[in-house]
Design a protein around this motif. Structure first.
Motif, PDB file in Angstrom:
ATOM      1  N   LEU A 104      -3.252   2.066  -3.850  1.00 15.12           N
ATOM      2  CA  LEU A 104      -3.137   3.466  -3.451  1.00 15.12           C
ATOM      3  C   LEU A 104      -4.286   3.889  -2.555  1.00 15.12           C
ATOM      4  O   LEU A 104      -5.450   3.543  -2.796  1.00 15.12           O
ATOM      5  CB  LEU A 104      -3.104   4.362  -4.681  1.00 15.12           C
ATOM      6  CG  LEU A 104      -1.972   4.092  -5.678  1.00 15.12           C
ATOM      7  CD1 LEU A 104      -2.025   5.103  -6.816  1.00 15.12           C
ATOM      8  CD2 LEU A 104      -0.607   4.125  -4.989  1.00 15.12           C
ATOM      9  N   ALA A 105      -3.945   4.663  -1.507  1.00 11.59           N
ATOM     10  CA  ALA A 105      -4.923   5.267  -0.605  1.00 11.59           C
ATOM     11  C   ALA A 105      -4.605   6.748  -0.485  1.00 11.59           C
ATOM     12  O   ALA A 105      -3.426   7.127  -0.430  1.00 11.59           O
ATOM     13  CB  ALA A 105      -4.874   4.595   0.767  1.00 11.59           C
ATOM     14  N   VAL A 106      -5.637   7.568  -0.450  1.00 11.16           N
ATOM     15  CA  VAL A 106      -5.450   9.019  -0.358  1.00 11.16           C
ATOM     16  C   VAL A 106      -6.207   9.554   0.843  1.00 11.16           C
ATOM     17  O   VAL A 106      -7.355   9.184   1.097  1.00 11.16           O
ATOM     18  CB  VAL A 106      -5.931   9.726  -1.647  1.00 11.16           C
ATOM     19  CG1 VAL A 106      -5.894  11.235  -1.486  1.00 11.16           C
ATOM     20  CG2 VAL A 106      -5.058   9.308  -2.830  1.00 11.16           C
ATOM     21  N   TYR A 107      -5.556  10.416   1.607  1.00  5.19           N
ATOM     22  CA  TYR A 107      -6.160  11.064   2.778  1.00  5.19           C
ATOM     23  C   TYR A 107      -6.008  12.570   2.630  1.00  5.19           C
ATOM     24  O   TYR A 107      -5.132  13.028   1.876  1.00  5.19           O
ATOM     25  CB  TYR A 107      -5.478  10.572   4.070  1.00  5.19           C
ATOM     26  CG  TYR A 107      -4.026  10.977   4.192  1.00  5.19           C
ATOM     27  CD1 TYR A 107      -3.657  12.125   4.911  1.00  5.19           C
ATOM     28  CD2 TYR A 107      -2.996  10.249   3.569  1.00  5.19           C
ATOM     29  CE1 TYR A 107      -2.323  12.509   5.025  1.00  5.19           C
ATOM     30  CE2 TYR A 107      -1.674  10.626   3.684  1.00  5.19           C
ATOM     31  CZ  TYR A 107      -1.347  11.751   4.417  1.00  5.19           C
ATOM     32  OH  TYR A 107      -0.019  12.146   4.516  1.00  5.19           O
ATOM     33  N   ALA A 167     -13.064  11.148  -8.682  1.00  3.41           N
ATOM     34  CA  ALA A 167     -12.020  11.534  -9.631  1.00  3.41           C
ATOM     35  C   ALA A 167     -10.720  10.798  -9.326  1.00  3.41           C
ATOM     36  O   ALA A 167     -10.012  10.364 -10.241  1.00  3.41           O
ATOM     37  CB  ALA A 167     -11.807  13.040  -9.593  1.00  3.41           C
ATOM     38  N   LEU A 168     -10.413  10.629  -8.055  1.00  2.00           N
ATOM     39  CA  LEU A 168      -9.199   9.902  -7.676  1.00  2.00           C
ATOM     40  C   LEU A 168      -9.311   8.424  -8.024  1.00  2.00           C
ATOM     41  O   LEU A 168      -8.344   7.801  -8.478  1.00  2.00           O
ATOM     42  CB  LEU A 168      -8.933  10.085  -6.178  1.00  2.00           C
ATOM     43  CG  LEU A 168      -8.468  11.480  -5.768  1.00  2.00           C
ATOM     44  CD1 LEU A 168      -8.482  11.625  -4.253  1.00  2.00           C
ATOM     45  CD2 LEU A 168      -7.064  11.758  -6.306  1.00  2.00           C
ATOM     46  N   ALA A 169     -10.492   7.848  -7.810  1.00  2.00           N
ATOM     47  CA  ALA A 169     -10.694   6.448  -8.180  1.00  2.00           C
ATOM     48  C   ALA A 169     -10.471   6.234  -9.674  1.00  2.00           C
ATOM     49  O   ALA A 169      -9.888   5.229 -10.098  1.00  2.00           O
ATOM     50  CB  ALA A 169     -12.088   5.996  -7.777  1.00  2.00           C
ATOM     51  N   ALA A 170     -10.923   7.192 -10.487  1.00  2.00           N
ATOM     52  CA  ALA A 170     -10.738   7.097 -11.934  1.00  2.00           C
ATOM     53  C   ALA A 170      -9.265   7.183 -12.324  1.00  2.00           C
ATOM     54  O   ALA A 170      -8.874   6.699 -13.394  1.00  2.00           O
ATOM     55  CB  ALA A 170     -11.528   8.201 -12.634  1.00  2.00           C
ATOM     56  N   ARG A 171      -8.445   7.759 -11.445  1.00  2.00           N
ATOM     57  CA  ARG A 171      -7.007   7.890 -11.718  1.00  2.00           C
ATOM     58  C   ARG A 171      -6.200   6.700 -11.189  1.00  2.00           C
ATOM     59  O   ARG A 171      -4.984   6.661 -11.357  1.00  2.00           O
ATOM     60  CB  ARG A 171      -6.478   9.192 -11.111  1.00  2.00           C
ATOM     61  CG  ARG A 171      -7.101  10.440 -11.713  1.00  2.00           C
ATOM     62  CD  ARG A 171      -6.674  11.695 -10.952  1.00  2.00           C
ATOM     63  NE  ARG A 171      -5.246  11.956 -11.097  1.00  2.00           N
ATOM     64  CZ  ARG A 171      -4.597  12.873 -10.391  1.00  2.00           C
ATOM     65  NH1 ARG A 171      -5.240  13.604  -9.482  1.00  2.00           N
ATOM     66  NH2 ARG A 171      -3.295  13.053 -10.572  1.00  2.00           N
ATOM     67  N   TYR A 205       0.844  -1.199   0.000  1.00  2.00           N
ATOM     68  CA  TYR A 205       0.000   0.000   0.000  1.00  2.00           C
ATOM     69  C   TYR A 205       0.875   1.243   0.000  1.00  2.00           C
ATOM     70  O   TYR A 205       1.982   1.259   0.549  1.00  2.00           O
ATOM     71  CB  TYR A 205      -0.901   0.039   1.244  1.00  2.00           C
ATOM     72  CG  TYR A 205      -1.842  -1.141   1.349  1.00  2.00           C
ATOM     73  CD1 TYR A 205      -3.150  -1.064   0.865  1.00  2.00           C
ATOM     74  CD2 TYR A 205      -1.425  -2.343   1.913  1.00  2.00           C
ATOM     75  CE1 TYR A 205      -4.005  -2.144   0.955  1.00  2.00           C
ATOM     76  CE2 TYR A 205      -2.277  -3.430   2.001  1.00  2.00           C
ATOM     77  CZ  TYR A 205      -3.564  -3.325   1.525  1.00  2.00           C
ATOM     78  OH  TYR A 205      -4.404  -4.403   1.596  1.00  2.00           O
ATOM     79  N   LEU A 206       0.339   2.302  -0.589  1.00  2.00           N
ATOM     80  CA  LEU A 206       0.946   3.624  -0.490  1.00  2.00           C
ATOM     81  C   LEU A 206      -0.155   4.615  -0.168  1.00  2.00           C
ATOM     82  O   LEU A 206      -1.142   4.726  -0.906  1.00  2.00           O
ATOM     83  CB  LEU A 206       1.633   4.033  -1.790  1.00  2.00           C
ATOM     84  CG  LEU A 206       2.252   5.444  -1.761  1.00  2.00           C
ATOM     85  CD1 LEU A 206       3.447   5.488  -0.813  1.00  2.00           C
ATOM     86  CD2 LEU A 206       2.672   5.890  -3.163  1.00  2.00           C
ATOM     87  N   ILE A 266     -10.009   5.627  -0.216  1.00  2.00           N
ATOM     88  CA  ILE A 266     -10.105   7.000   0.265  1.00  2.00           C
ATOM     89  C   ILE A 266     -10.217   6.952   1.783  1.00  2.00           C
ATOM     90  O   ILE A 266     -11.059   6.245   2.342  1.00  2.00           O
ATOM     91  CB  ILE A 266     -11.338   7.719  -0.322  1.00  2.00           C
ATOM     92  CG1 ILE A 266     -11.184   7.899  -1.832  1.00  2.00           C
ATOM     93  CG2 ILE A 266     -11.563   9.057   0.375  1.00  2.00           C
ATOM     94  CD1 ILE A 266     -10.035   8.790  -2.258  1.00  2.00           C
ATOM     95  N   GLU A 267      -9.342   7.712   2.445  1.00  2.00           N
ATOM     96  CA  GLU A 267      -9.351   7.770   3.904  1.00  2.00           C
ATOM     97  C   GLU A 267     -10.081   9.042   4.327  1.00  2.00           C
ATOM     98  O   GLU A 267      -9.761  10.135   3.857  1.00  2.00           O
ATOM     99  CB  GLU A 267      -7.909   7.780   4.421  1.00  2.00           C
ATOM    100  CG  GLU A 267      -7.784   7.442   5.878  1.00  2.00           C
ATOM    101  CD  GLU A 267      -6.335   7.286   6.304  1.00  2.00           C
ATOM    102  OE1 GLU A 267      -6.113   6.730   7.388  1.00  2.00           O
ATOM    103  OE2 GLU A 267      -5.428   7.720   5.563  1.00  2.00           O
ATOM    104  N   THR A 268     -11.074   8.865   5.211  1.00  2.00           N
ATOM    105  CA  THR A 268     -11.935   9.987   5.567  1.00  2.00           C
ATOM    106  C   THR A 268     -12.320   9.948   7.035  1.00  2.00           C
ATOM    107  O   THR A 268     -12.494   8.880   7.619  1.00  2.00           O
ATOM    108  CB  THR A 268     -13.209   9.976   4.698  1.00  2.00           C
ATOM    109  OG1 THR A 268     -14.079  11.027   5.114  1.00  2.00           O
ATOM    110  CG2 THR A 268     -13.952   8.647   4.801  1.00  2.00           C
TER     111      THR A 268
END
Length: 254
Positions: A218-221, A231-235, A197-198, A240-242
């Motif tokens: 990939l995970a984004v916070y 949009a991030l999922a499409a990339r 994971y990153l 997604i961290e929330t």
């Protein structure tokens, strides 16, 4: 082609409505359907893993000092109400040990946990003592846990240890490990570790284009906007961290 919808991670539990890294916040996130939770881990003065994000106790507990300056017995008596956000609503909330969260996870076998080992713990105690303590505490639920960290030395050492092989096994050479970066460019420091994971801060991402790093998922916070999440999922972002998992999930399709 169907629209990509990211999976959601409860960042520090249900932190929008409860004190972060609290047992009530973790329980609430799971009740609301979280399949993934994230928590921050440090060590007490006597080397016991506890949940805490900041370098000092001030913001969460309203007290001077740091987690690593107090033994576990003292830490477990400290109120952690986050008064700046909640006033006296959670005046009785206490700090929580990693062992307490492991007991919660044992009751919810569908939940995977990301345990972020904080750099302050590594700086205070060293890589090996921190890894030994955290891996031992997580061992009852190792197959559903992922160690993540900003600390490159800790990740490098963990990637060489055989006991990390018992951790999450859903993809990647060392899928029980994940790196955390503030800026997308910083991922270069993690190359070649075979991380599963990153995690990257949304503010540190390039504005456009596909996102990928070796074989890592990939995970984004920290994201609370559904359009940004989609949009991030499409990339290429899977997670997604929330802080507000229930609220964001309601705004996503499906």
């Amino acid at each position: 082609m169907a629209q990509a919808v990211p999976e959601l991670i409860a960042h520090r539990g249900y932190a929008a409505r409860f004190p972060e890294n609290s047992l009530p916040g973790m329980e609430a996130a799971i009740r609301c359907g979280a399949r993934y939770v994230e928590m921050d881990v440090q060590l007490s003065a006597d080397g016991v893993p506890v949940l805490f994000h900041d370098k000092t106790l001030h913001r969460v507990c309203g007290l001077p000092g740091a987690v690593h300056e107090f033994p576990l017995a003292t830490l477990m008596t400290l109120a952690a109400p986050e008064r700046d956000r909640f006033g006296e609503r959670y005046a009785d909330n206490r700090l929580v040990s990693l062992a307490q969260v492991v007991a919660l996870l044992e009751m919810h076998p569908h939940v995977t946990a990301f345990a972020e080992i904080k750099r302050v713990a590594v700086e205070r105690f060293g890589v090996q003592p921190v890894l030994d303590a955290v891996l031992a505490a997580l061992s009852p639920v190792a197959a559903r846990c992922v160690l993540i960290s900003f600390s490159v030395p800790l990740l490098a050492e963990a990637s060489r240890r055989t006991d990390i092989d018992a951790f999450a096994t859903n993809g990647g050479e060392k899928c029980g490990l994940g790196g955390v970066v503030s800026r997308w460019a910083d991922r270069e420091h993690l190359s070649g570790m075979g991380l599963g994971y990153l995690f990257c801060n949304v503010r540190g991402l390039p504005k456009s284009g596909p996102l990928a790093f070796e074989s890592a998922q990939l995970a984004v916070y920290e994201v609370n906007d559904a359009n940004v999440a989609l949009a991030l999922a499409a990339r290429g972002v899977r997670f997604i961290e929330t802080f507000d998992l229930p609220g964001l999930r309601e705004r996503l399709p499906g």
